[in-house]
Design an enzyme around this catalytic site. Structure first.
Site, PDB file in Angstrom:
ATOM      1  N   GLY A 272       0.822  -1.203   0.000  1.00  0.00           N
ATOM      2  CA  GLY A 272       0.000   0.000   0.000  1.00  0.00           C
ATOM      3  C   GLY A 272       0.850   1.245   0.000  1.00  0.00           C
TER       4      GLY A 272
ATOM      5  N   GLY B 268      -1.248   1.717   7.058  1.00  0.00           N
ATOM      6  CA  GLY B 268      -1.650   0.793   8.107  1.00  0.00           C
ATOM      7  C   GLY B 268      -0.966  -0.548   8.057  1.00  0.00           C
ATOM      8  CE  LYS B 269       3.292  -0.443   3.755  1.00  0.00           C
ATOM      9  NZ  LYS B 269       2.708   0.899   3.588  1.00  0.00           N
TER      10      LYS B 269
ATOM     11  CG  HIS C 104      -2.139  33.635  -9.873  1.00  0.00           C
ATOM     12  ND1 HIS C 104      -1.243  33.410 -10.900  1.00  0.00           N
ATOM     13  CD2 HIS C 104      -2.371  32.413  -9.310  1.00  0.00           C
ATOM     14  CE1 HIS C 104      -0.957  32.121 -10.947  1.00  0.00           C
ATOM     15  NE2 HIS C 104      -1.629  31.490  -9.988  1.00  0.00           N
ATOM     16  CD  GLU C 105      -4.165  31.955  -5.674  1.00  0.00           C
ATOM     17  OE1 GLU C 105      -4.971  31.024  -5.862  1.00  0.00           O
ATOM     18  OE2 GLU C 105      -2.936  31.806  -5.770  1.00  0.00           O
TER      19      GLU C 105
END
Length: 656
Positions: free
Chosen positions: A248, A253-254, A471-472
Site C-alpha cells: 500500500g 496501516g501496514k 491570479h487566485e
C-alpha cells in the site's frame, strides 16, 4: 501561487498512540565502574608509598661538595643501580633551616634520604668524591654503599598502558555484546536482533484499533485464526500460508496491521526492519536471516514480520551485473531459500510490508513464498468516518463536532493524515486556551496540513499583492464555470508555506478520469496566468507551480493514457519499472517530436479557452480580486454572491 487540492494526498492508515515503556537499568548495573576506581586508587597508593625516594630533592655536585661535604653533614651515600646517589643527612643536622624544607615534605619516610644526585658513571663519581675528601680524617670519610633495586614505577609505566587498552576493549565488548546475546560479543554480529513479543504479551494495538481496511483485516484475521485453530483447516487438507505481503501507499496501516496481529495471534512474534539485515560485512545479512528463521522455528508456531522488505528484496538484474559480490543479493537469496527451499518451514508465517512492490524480485512474490498479497488502499468516505472515530476518542470535543462533515472534507486522506489533523486541531485549541476542541479547529488544522502554516508576517508589496489577488481570482472564476473541475471551497491570498496564495478544492473520489475532465483541470490550472495576462498585459513568475502541474498532466495524457488523436491509443507507461534503468526513452526520436508537438498544441488550446472564458467573465474576475484584496479570504458564500450558484447557468441553457 499554489493551487491546493487534497486529491493527491497520501498517508498512512489510522495509528493509535501508545505509551512507551522505557526499560529501567538492572539492579547493580552501574557497579562495574567501582572496580576501575578501586584499581586506580590502588595504583596511586602504591606509587606514593612504595617509592623510597619520594620526597627527595635533586641537587648538583657543587652543592654536595661546597655545602654538604664541607659542613660535614653527610651521614652516608647510597649508589642505586649505578644511576644516581642518595644523600643521607646526619640526624643532628636535620633541624637546620636549609634541610627543613625537604625533611618536612608530605609522604616522606623518616629513614629516607633528603637529597639525590645523578651520576654519570660510578668511577667518575668515586674519583670526585675522593678528591673532595682529601683533607678529611679517616673517621670523617663517608662510606659509599651500592644497591640494586627493582623500580615498580618503571614496571607499571610499561604495564599500565597495556592494562588500560585491555580494560577499554573489555568495556567496548560489553557494550557491543548487548543484552541476551550470550557468548562472546565478537562473534555475535552475525546474529539477528529482532524485537520479540512472546506468547501472552499484550500488544499496544488490536484489530479494534484498525478502522476501515475491512477486506484486508479479514484476510489477516484468517491467518490469526489458522494459528489459533489449525485443525479447522487441516482436516480439509488446507496448508498454512507461508507468507503474507502487505502492499500500500506509505503508511496505509501496514505496520499497524502487523502490530495488531502480534497482539491477537498469541504466538511468538519476531519483528525486524529490512535494513537491519544489510551490513558493511559481506555475509552478515544472510547469516542474520538464517538466525532469525532458526529462532522462529524453535518457537513454532510463530510469526516473522519484516518491515520495508524492499530494502533486501529488490529485483536481481543487470544493475548488479558488474559487482563481484552484492551483500543485498546474497541476503535475498538466503531469504528465498528460508521461505521455500529444501528445508522445512513448518509453523512459521512471514508477514512483510512494502510500499514499492514494483521493485521486488519476482521469485519473492511467487506463491509458495508470499501466498497472499493484501492491498491497503486509501480509505473511502465511510472508512474515513470510522478512522475519525478512532482518533477522536482521546480528545475533549465540543458538541458542535460533525464527523460526517470532517470525513467529507478530507477526500484522499489516509489514516495518518487524519491522525495528524486530529492532533493539530487539539494543538490549535490548546494554543487558543480553549477547554474543548471545536469544529473550526479541525477546519484550520486541515488547511494547515494541506497548505502549510499561515505566514501573515510575510511582507508583500501592494503591487505583488494585487497580482496574487487576480491570479487566485482567475483560478476561482475558471474552475467555477467549468463543470468537470472539483468544487471550489475557499480562495485565499494569505501566504502559506512557500505559496503566496491558494485555491482550496473539494475533489470528487474518482476511479477514472475522462479526457474532458483532464482538459477542464488543465484550464483551471492555467486560470491564474491567463488572468495576469488579461489584467496586467504580462504574466509573472508566480505561475511556476501551475505550469509544472499542467505540463506533467499533458504529457501523461499523450504518452501514458493515449488520449491524443494524432498519437493514437498508445501508452509508453512502464508499470514494471524496467524503463527506469534505460538511458534512453522507450520510443524513437520521431515519436518524441510528435509527443512534444501534441503536448504543446494541447496546452496552447487549453490556454486560449481559458483566456476566452475569463474575458467573458472579466467583471466577476475583478470583483473577486477586489474582495480578496479587502479581506484576503473568500469563502464559498462570498463566491456565490459574486459568481452565482455553481451550475445554474448550464442548467438554464440545457433547458432552453
Amino acid at each position: 501561487m499554489k493551487q491546493v487540492s487534497n486529491k493527491n494526498k497520501k498517508g498512512t492508515s489510522n495509528t493509535s498512540g501508545s505509551d512507551k515503556n522505557y526499560p529501567k537499568p538492572p539492579y547493580g548495573g552501574y557497579g562495574f565502574s567501582w572496580y576501575y576506581f578501586f584499581l586506580f586508587g590502588l595504583i596511586l597508593w602504591f606509587a606514593l608509598f612504595s617509592n623510597p625516594v619520594s620526597g627527595t630533592r635533586e641537587i648538583s655536585w657543587s652543592f654536595l661538595q661546597d655545602t654538604l661535604l664541607a659542613q660535614r653533614e653527610v651521614a652516608k651515600i647510597v649508589v642505586v643501580n649505578k644511576e644516581f646517589a642518595e644523600i643521607h643527612i646526619k640526624k643532628d643536622r636535620l633541624g637546620d633551616q636549609r634541610h627543613k624544607e625537604v625533611s618536612e615534605k608530605l609522604f616522606r619516610a623518616e629513614e629516607s634520604p633528603l637529597y639525590r644526585i645523578t651520576i654519570g658513571s660510578v668511577e667518575t663519581f668515586e674519583d670526585k668524591l675522593q678528591r673532595a675528601q682529601e683533607d678529611f680524617s679517616s673517621s670523617e670519610k663517608i662510606s659509599v654503599q651500592y644497591e640494586t633495586r627493582t623500580s615498580w614505577i618503571g614496571i607499571l609505566s610499561w604495564l599500565l598502558p597495556f592494562g588500560i587498552i585491555i580494560l577499554f576493549w573489555m568495556f567496548m565488548l560489553r557494550r557491543m555484546g548487548g543484552k541476551g546475546t550470550g557468548g562472546n560479543p565478537l562473534f555475535n554480529f552475525g546474529k539477528s536482533t529482532p524485537h520479540i513479543s512472546e506468547k501472552g504479551t499484550k500488544s499496544s494495538a488490536s484489530f479494534e484499533d484498525i478502522a476501515g481496511l475491512k477486506e484486508a483485516k479479514l484476510e489477516v484475521m484468517e491467518v490469526v485464526d489458522f494459528l489459533k485453530n489449525p485443525e479447522t483447516y487441516t482436516k480439509l487438507g488446507a496448508k498454512i500460508p507461508k507468507g503474507v505481503l502487505l502492499v500500500g501507499p506509505p503508511g496505509t496501516g501496514k505496520t499497524l496491521m502487523a502490530r495488531a496481529v502480534a497482539g491477537e495471534a498469541q504466538v511468538p512474534f519476531f519483528s525486524m526492519s529490512g535494513s537491519e539485515f544489510v551490513e558493511m560485512f559481506v555475509g552478515v545479512g544472510a547469516s542474520r536471516v538464517r538466525d532469525l528463521f532458526k529462532k522462529a522455528k524453535e518457537k513454532a508456531p510463530s510469526i516473522i514480520f519484516i518491515d520495508e522488505i524492499d530494502a533486501v528484496g529488490r529485483s536481481r538484474g543487470k544493475v548488479n551485473a558488474f559487482q563481484a559480490n552484492d551483500e543485498r543479493e546474497s541476503t535475498l537469496n538466503q531469504l528465498l531459500t528460508e521461505l521455500d527451499g529444501f528445508g522445512p518451514n513448518t509453523g512459521v508465517i512471514v508477514l512483510a510490508a512494502t510500499n514499492r512492490p514494483d521493485v521486488l524480485d519476482k521469485a519473492l512474490l511467487r506463491p509458495g513464498r508470499f501466498d497472499r498479497h493484501i492491498y491497503l488502499e486509501l480509505p473511502t468516505k465511510e472508512e474515513r468516518k470510522e478512522i475519525f472515530g478512532v482518533h477522536l476518542r482521546p480528545l475533549k470535543l465540543s458538541k458542535d463536532i460533525n464527523v460526517d462533515v470532517l470525513a467529507k472534507l478530507s477526500p484522499g486522506f489516509s489514516g495518518a493524515d487524519i491522525a495528524n489533523i486530529c492532533n493539530e486541531a487539539a494543538l490549535i485549541a490548546a494554543r487558543k486556551k480553549k477547554k474543548e476542541v471545536e469544529q473550526e479547529d479541525f477546519i484550520e488544522a486541515r488547511d494547515r496540513v494541506i497548505g502549510g502554516l499561515e505566514r501573515k508576517s510575510k511582507i508583500i508589496s501592494p503591487k505583488e499583492k494585487e497580482i496574487v489577488a487576480h491570479h487566485e481570482a482567475g483560478h476561482a472564476v475558471v474552475s467555477w464555470y467549468l463543470k468537470n473541475v472539483d468544487s471550489l471551497v475557499k480562495v485565499s491570498i494569505i501566504p502559506r508555506g512557500k505559496s503566496l496564495g491558494a485555491a482550496w478544492y473539494l475533489p470528487e473520489e474518482r476511479q477514472i478520469v475522462t479526457k474532458s475532465q483532464f482538459m477542464d483541470q488543465i484550464c483551471a490550472s492555467l486560470g491564474g496566468r491567463a488572468a495576469e495576462e488579461i489584467i496586467f498585459d504580462e504574466p509573472s513568475s508566480g505561475a511556476l507551480d501551475d505550469l509544472e502541474k499542467v505540463t506533467k498532466q499533458a504529457y501523461t495524457m499523450v504518452a501514458y493514457y493515449g488520449l491524443d488523436e494524432e498519437i493514437g491509443p498508445i501508452s509508453f507507461y512502464d508499470s514494471s519499472g524496467q524503463n527506469e534503468r534505460l538511458l534512453g526513452k522507450p520510443y524513437s526520436e520521431n515519436m518524441a517530436q510528435q509527443i512534444d508537438k501534441q503536448v504543446n498544441e494541447l496546452v496552447t488550446t487549453a490556454y486560449k479557452r481559458t483566456k476566452n472564458l475569463l474575458l467573458e467573465h472579466r467583471e466577476e474576475l475583478e470583483k473577486l480580486a477586489q474582495l480578496l484584496l479587502k479581506q484576503e479570504v473568500a469563502e464559498k458564500e462570498d463566491l456565490e454572491k459574486i459568481l452565482g450558484k455553481r451550475g445554474v447557468k448550464e442548467l438554464v441553457e440545457s433547458k432552453e
